[in-house]
Design a protein around this motif. Structure first.
Motif, short mmCIF file in Angstrom:
data_model
loop_
_atom_site.label_atom_id
_atom_site.label_comp_id
_atom_site.label_asym_id
_atom_site.label_seq_id
_atom_site.Cartn_x
_atom_site.Cartn_y
_atom_site.Cartn_z
N ARG A 170 5.05 -3.79 -1.74
CA ARG A 170 6.28 -3.03 -2.00
C ARG A 170 7.40 -4.05 -2.20
NH1 ARG A 170 5.51 0.89 3.36
NH2 ARG A 170 3.49 1.80 2.74
N THR A 217 3.03 6.00 -3.90
CA THR A 217 2.60 4.64 -4.22
C THR A 217 3.67 3.60 -3.91
OG1 THR A 217 3.48 4.78 -6.46
CG2 THR A 217 1.20 5.56 -6.12
N PRO A 218 3.30 2.31 -3.89
CA PRO A 218 4.32 1.27 -3.71
C PRO A 218 5.44 1.36 -4.75
CG PRO A 218 2.15 0.33 -3.40
CD PRO A 218 1.93 1.74 -3.85
N GLU A 229 -0.09 -4.55 -4.95
CA GLU A 229 0.02 -3.52 -3.91
C GLU A 229 1.24 -3.69 -3.02
OE1 GLU A 229 -1.65 -0.84 -3.48
OE2 GLU A 229 -3.46 -1.11 -4.69
N TRP A 249 -0.33 10.93 -0.99
CA TRP A 249 0.44 9.71 -0.75
C TRP A 249 1.46 9.46 -1.84
CZ3 TRP A 249 -4.96 9.81 -0.88
CH2 TRP A 249 -5.55 9.47 -2.10
N ARG A 258 -5.15 6.05 5.44
CA ARG A 258 -4.38 4.82 5.19
C ARG A 258 -5.21 3.57 5.55
NH1 ARG A 258 -0.20 1.41 3.31
NH2 ARG A 258 -0.42 -0.31 4.75
N GLN A 264 -7.74 2.96 2.93
CA GLN A 264 -7.11 2.37 1.75
C GLN A 264 -6.84 0.87 1.95
OE1 GLN A 264 -3.64 4.75 0.83
NE2 GLN A 264 -4.86 6.44 0.00
N GLU A 316 6.55 4.06 -6.19
CA GLU A 316 7.41 5.21 -5.81
C GLU A 316 8.26 4.86 -4.59
OE1 GLU A 316 4.89 9.04 -7.44
OE2 GLU A 316 4.17 8.05 -5.63
N GLY A 375 0.80 -1.22 0.00
CA GLY A 375 0.00 0.00 0.00
C GLY A 375 0.84 1.27 0.00
N ASN A 376 0.13 2.38 -0.03
CA ASN A 376 0.76 3.70 -0.09
C ASN A 376 1.31 4.13 1.27
OD1 ASN A 376 -0.27 3.97 -2.76
ND2 ASN A 376 -2.22 4.71 -1.97
#
Length: 199
Positions: free
Chosen positions: A190, A80-81, A188, A78, A149, A152, A83, A31-32
């Motif tokens: 990372r 993102t994963p 989603e 936010w 969060r 999300q 980024e 997730g972000n």
């Protein structure tokens, strides 16, 4: 009750629109990373306002509504994963915070940043260690970031129910890590946080 000591010192130094900034989601595997920036009316008392980690989910949700109604301006953003994987989590956190500050409808001239690191911002910043327990503005930002969060994570849970995101909020619990080992990561996740798969 949190006092506006830090904000008042900034006012005395000549700043006018002081925002508190905090993030949620640096540690999870998916997730972000979410950041919020909040400018509160100086001296506004919000009953129960505190570091989001010290509040129940129900209390955070209630405070979210009060903060978004009473704030002079607020913004949530936010990274993102993808980024996070590209920039690393610190760089992505700074990017999310920068986006939150830039999203304010009332431009801030000083940002009070929770923690001990601030880089890449276009306005003056002041870091405040454990700021969410010292500054109402930062505490308000911590609540908006955490609630966003968590929402999300609920959406991720609907998209990928097999991982249990609603329960563990994507933190590296034993159940979560075992599930990733068993079925592999989802979009989603990372990638840079999954080194445990190589062990």
């Amino acid at each position: 009750m949190l006092e506006y000591t830090i904000e008042n010192e900034a006012l005395e130094a000549g700043y006018k629109n002081i925002c508190g900034v905090d993030e949620a989601g640096r540690g999870p595997l998916a997730g972000n990373v979410v950041a919020a920036a909040v400018i509160l009316p100086m001296g506004l008392v919000i009953e129960g306002l505190n570091d989001s980690k010290k509040l129940s989910e129900k209390k955070r949700e209630a405070l979210y509504d009060v903060i978004t109604k009473e704030a002079v301006s607020y913004s949530v953003a936010w990274a993102t994963p993808a980024e996070i994987d590209e920039l690393n989590i610190l760089g992505a956190t700074m990017l999310a915070m920068k986006r939150a500050i830039e999203g304010l409808s009332v431009p801030a001239d000083l940002a009070l940043i929770d923690g001990n690191c601030a880089r890449g911002f276009d306005i003056p910043t002041q870091t405040v260690v454990k700021g969410d327990a010292k500054s109402p503005s930062i505490a308000a930002a911590s609540i908006l970031a955490k609630v966003t969060r968590d929402r999300q994570c609920a959406e991720m849970d609907k998209a990928y129910p097999e991982y249990g995101f609603a329960k563990h909020k994507a933190y590296p619990t034993k159940d979560h890590m075992n599930k990733v080992r068993e079925i592999g990561p989802c979009p989603e996740h990372r990638k840079s946080f999954l080194s445990f798969l190589n062990k």
